[in-house]
Design an enzyme around this catalytic site. Structure first.
Site, PDB file in Angstrom:
ATOM      1  N   ASN A 210       8.147 -13.859   7.433  1.00 35.50           N
ATOM      2  CA  ASN A 210       8.836 -14.790   6.540  1.00 35.50           C
ATOM      3  C   ASN A 210       9.969 -14.066   5.828  1.00 35.50           C
ATOM      4  OD1 ASN A 210       7.680 -13.501   4.139  1.00 35.50           O
ATOM      5  ND2 ASN A 210       5.767 -14.513   4.744  1.00 35.50           N
ATOM      6  N   ASP A 279       0.094 -16.861   6.895  1.00 41.12           N
ATOM      7  CA  ASP A 279      -1.139 -17.663   6.893  1.00 41.12           C
ATOM      8  C   ASP A 279      -1.805 -17.683   8.258  1.00 41.12           C
ATOM      9  OD1 ASP A 279      -0.932 -18.446   4.172  1.00 41.12           O
ATOM     10  OD2 ASP A 279       0.584 -19.911   4.712  1.00 41.12           O
ATOM     11  N   PHE A 321       0.556 -16.152  -6.885  1.00 38.19           N
ATOM     12  CA  PHE A 321       1.865 -16.794  -6.786  1.00 38.19           C
ATOM     13  C   PHE A 321       1.755 -18.020  -5.888  1.00 38.19           C
ATOM     14  CE2 PHE A 321       3.299 -13.147  -8.880  1.00 38.19           C
ATOM     15  CZ  PHE A 321       4.645 -13.267  -9.185  1.00 38.19           C
ATOM     16  N   LYS A 335      -4.177 -24.544  -6.559  1.00 32.72           N
ATOM     17  CA  LYS A 335      -4.488 -23.170  -6.147  1.00 32.72           C
ATOM     18  C   LYS A 335      -5.184 -22.396  -7.269  1.00 32.72           C
ATOM     19  CE  LYS A 335      -0.773 -22.653  -2.736  1.00 32.72           C
ATOM     20  NZ  LYS A 335       0.467 -21.926  -2.374  1.00 32.72           N
TER      21      LYS A 335
END
Length: 393
Positions: A210, A279, A321, A335
């Site tokens: 990413n 992920d 985060f 989350k």
């Protein structure tokens, strides 16, 4: 803590000179470079050789011999000083500095120290310290940006009891550390911080990754170090140089990061998950470069590192985060609960100045009892806010 910091210590004539020896010793042990300037009267109380032995540097003494060397030396010391400390600082020297008198090595050097933080530690008889002239001179120096570490009350050398006794060396050194390094509110604490992105191999050439640069995580690590913490940095792929910390563990894949975090979290007081681990990873990795018109990958889920820590963290504080593109607050709050975190730092990466690989950020800090919204600021500024809030949970 003070590694690389340059401190000039001015020592003036008074019985409190002996405390200046302890100050030099403490500063040197913290890694500071200490240059000592003594007035002629100060040498009547302590020998310059004592300070030379403690600082491992030559001591500048109040003398006008070899004027050409004096001119070079006093300007050199003035320019190099990050902080200029006068301890003890007598009534006479306070008056001279406040009224622009530069007639010796010390007063000339501090007059030229334009960019240094200037700190004075008065030490004198009570009646002198409370004298109206002294009060006016101290007020003038404060208005010029000088910082006074006020004397305390006690038995003075003259036998009087009252305010005028120089503050103790440990208090003075703590103040110097705070001025140069900020508050030491993480001293004695250990912090684990993850940063950067991870890479998952597809074949011998290609990876899934990413846009994470690691800048935010490293800014937080620097802030924690500045406040006295022992820092363990678990770093994936980053686009900036990694500074020196107590422990730096460089990893490649999400599984690598998971293993290092789980191996080291237990010894820490705070765990800050600022990394952007992948992920998913390919179920199978080709040993050679894949050459095909169409490429179909089967992906499997990587472990959720933050959630894994949340299950076992105990009394430790977990900060996570949440980089989102929609439903920012709702997703981040979810989350916080799902991963048993104590605080979540959420940002919308579609906003200008808040995405990946930039030097600014726009964050929302969410805890169990409040949500705070912040405007765009540098990542260094964001790091200070994150640590401040971390310490309040």
């Amino acid at each position: 803590m003070l590694s690389g910091k340059n401190i000039v210590l001015g020592v003036t004539g008074g019985i409190a000179c002996y405390k200046a020896c302890d100050i030099v010793s403490r500063l040197v042990k913290l890694g500071a470079n200490v240059d000592v300037i003594m007035t002629k009267n100060a040498t009547e109380f302590v020998s310059p050789k004592t300070f030379e032995s403690l600082s491992h540097r030559p001591v500048a003494v109040d003398t006008f011999q070899k004027i050409e060397n004096f001119e070079i030396e006093h300007i050199s010391l003035a320019k190099k000083a990050d902080l200029f400390l006068i301890s003890p600082c007598t009534y006479n020297v306070i008056g001279k500095i406040a009224n622009g008198i530069a007639d010796d090595m010390l007063t000339t050097t501090i007059a030229a120290a334009k960019n240094a933080i200037k700190v004075i530690c008065p030490a004198m008889n009570t009646n002198m310290y409370t004298n109206e002239v002294c009060k006016q001179n101290l007020q003038k120096l404060k208005e010029l940006g000088f910082i006074e570490i006020e004397p305390v009350s006690g038995r003075l050398a003259c036998g009087d009891i009252g305010t005028g006794k120089m503050q103790e060396p440990n208090v003075i050194v703590d103040k110097v550390c705070e001025l140069l390094c900020g508050k030491q509110d993480l001293a004695g604490k250990k912090v684990l911080i993850s940063c950067g992105g991870t890479e998952e191999s597809i074949d011998a050439v290609r990876v899934i990754t990413n846009h994470s640069s690691g800048k935010m995580g490293i800014a937080i690590a620097n802030e924690c170090k500045r406040r006295g913490a022992q820092v363990i940095l678990v770093a994936g792929k980053v686009s900036v140089n990694i500074p020196s910390f107590n422990k730096v563990l460089q990893v490649k894949t999400t599984m690598d990061m998971y293993n290092q975090v789980m191996k080291n979290y237990a010894e820490c007081d705070y765990i800050i998950m600022a990394a952007a681990p992948s992920d998913y990873r390919p179920k199978e990795v080709a040993q050679n470069k894949i050459k095909s018109e169409n490429l179909v990958l089967e992906l499997v889920k990587n472990p959720d590192i933050a959630a894994a820590v949340g299950k076992v963290k105990g009394d430790r504080k977990l900060i996570i985060f949440s980089a989102e593109t929609e439903n920012l607050i709702a997703n981040a709050t979810g989350k916080l609960e799902k991963k048993h975190a104590d605080m979540v730092v959420a940002n919308d990466v579609t906003q200008a100045g808040a995405g990946f690989n930039v030097d600014t950020n726009i964050v929302n800090i969410i805890t169990k009892d409040k949500i705070q919204n912040f405007d765009i600021m540098t990542k260094k500024e964001v790091a200070k806010i994150i640590v401040d809030n971390m310490l309040s949970i």
